[in-house]
Design an enzyme around this catalytic site. Structure first.
Site, mmCIF file in Angstrom:
data_model
loop_
_atom_site.group_PDB
_atom_site.id
_atom_site.type_symbol
_atom_site.label_atom_id
_atom_site.label_comp_id
_atom_site.label_asym_id
_atom_site.label_seq_id
_atom_site.Cartn_x
_atom_site.Cartn_y
_atom_site.Cartn_z
ATOM 1 N N HIS A 156 -62.384 -34.865 -58.646
ATOM 2 C CA HIS A 156 -62.498 -33.636 -59.450
ATOM 3 C C HIS A 156 -63.942 -33.149 -59.529
ATOM 4 O O HIS A 156 -64.619 -33.391 -60.540
ATOM 5 C CB HIS A 156 -61.977 -33.895 -60.870
ATOM 6 C CG HIS A 156 -60.494 -33.953 -60.969
ATOM 7 N ND1 HIS A 156 -59.710 -32.823 -61.088
ATOM 8 C CD2 HIS A 156 -59.640 -35.008 -60.943
ATOM 9 C CE1 HIS A 156 -58.434 -33.180 -61.154
ATOM 10 N NE2 HIS A 156 -58.368 -34.503 -61.061
ATOM 11 N N CYS A 201 -57.425 -32.454 -56.149
ATOM 12 C CA CYS A 201 -56.466 -33.389 -56.753
ATOM 13 C C CYS A 201 -55.025 -33.059 -56.345
ATOM 14 O O CYS A 201 -54.601 -33.393 -55.258
ATOM 15 C CB CYS A 201 -56.647 -33.440 -58.271
ATOM 16 S SG CYS A 201 -55.814 -34.883 -58.977
ATOM 17 N N GLU A 258 -64.922 -30.251 -60.210
ATOM 18 C CA GLU A 258 -65.068 -29.285 -61.320
ATOM 19 C C GLU A 258 -65.358 -29.974 -62.644
ATOM 20 O O GLU A 258 -65.782 -29.321 -63.592
ATOM 21 C CB GLU A 258 -63.803 -28.417 -61.422
ATOM 22 C CG GLU A 258 -62.636 -29.003 -62.196
ATOM 23 C CD GLU A 258 -61.884 -30.110 -61.451
ATOM 24 O OE1 GLU A 258 -62.268 -30.455 -60.313
ATOM 25 O OE2 GLU A 258 -60.906 -30.641 -62.025
#
Ligand code: MN
Length: 242
Positions: free
Chosen positions: A213, A109, A215
């Site tokens: 993203h 990001c 994660e």
């Protein structure tokens, strides 16, 4: 065998005047066989040089908008809050560790925006206002683990080799994005509106970045594959640990 140590850039919470961390960044690295180590938030070049010696790879995490001064633009009213300490720290760390020492790096990001800016590119300070041909919503509402748009993975790119697919659904929680691509970055993924959402650095063993993203969506095979590719590259590049 010792696991490769991955330095993780800490997140900054302005309202609490505190560092924080999203567990998914650490879990993604751990699940991939790495040992995550959250770095100090510092602009001390000697300390960061020592970190560059300790760590086999670096994760450049999400966070605040980058200061437009980094790419020579005036701040638009639509630019979000910035974090001057992170801007300065990551500028030093990227130069010392990624450019000079060729340490492995993954940007997420803000990370993709950072790589682009530090290598001479520019950003849209607000996608809806400045990238007006886009009809996609890049800033989704929670939950953030849902795919809200597709990216096309460049066939033949290393990212394509890792994912094994050409089209991937991704989450999207950003309002800035790459405008002019830095000369040393090669696109590896683009959203349906053409926005560049995955890059790698030329002439580097592994400096990749994505706009989405992983994660926040570790249950997705693609997210785990990305962390594994990063940790494996860090492991290959690292000296043997005592
Ligand atoms: Mn997006």
């Amino acid at each position: 065998m010792q696991r490769p140590v991955i330095g993780v850039v800490p997140l900054w919470d302005e309202s609490r005047d505190s560092l924080w961390m999203l567990p998914g960044y650490l879990e993604g690295i751990t699940e991939a066989g790495g040992l995550p180590l959250v770095l100090p938030l510092t602009t001390d070049a000697a300390a960061l040089k020592q970190c560059a010696g300790i760590c086999a790879g670096f994760l450049f995490t999400g966070g605040q908008d980058l200061s437009p001064s980094l790419y020579g633009r005036a701040v638009s009213t639509l630019c979000g809050p910035v974090c001057g300490v992170r801007d300065a720290m990551e500028q030093i760390l990227f130069s010392l560790a990624v450019v000079e020492r060729h340490k492995s790096a993954l940007g997420i990001c803000r990370g993709i925006q950072l790589f682009n800016v530090l290598l001479g590119g520019t950003l849209y300070q607000d996608i809806p206002a400045e990238f007006t041909k886009s009809t996609l919503s890049h800033r989704q509402q929670p939950p953030y683990n849902r795919a809200v748009h597709q990216v096309r993975i460049e066939p033949g790119s290393p990212l394509h080799e890792v994912f094994g697919v050409e089209h991937l659904g991704v989450n999207s929680y950003h309002h800035q994005g790459i405008a002019e691509l830095a000369p040393r970055l090669v696109p590896m993924a683009r959203a349906e509106d053409g926005l560049i959402e995955g890059v790698r650095m030329k002439d580097h063993p592994f400096a990749w970045a994505v706009q989405w993203h992983p994660e926040m969506a570790l249950y997705e095979e693609s997210s785990r594959k990305l962390f594994r590719a990063f940790v494996a590259a860090s492991s290959r590049a690292s000296p043997s640990y005592p």
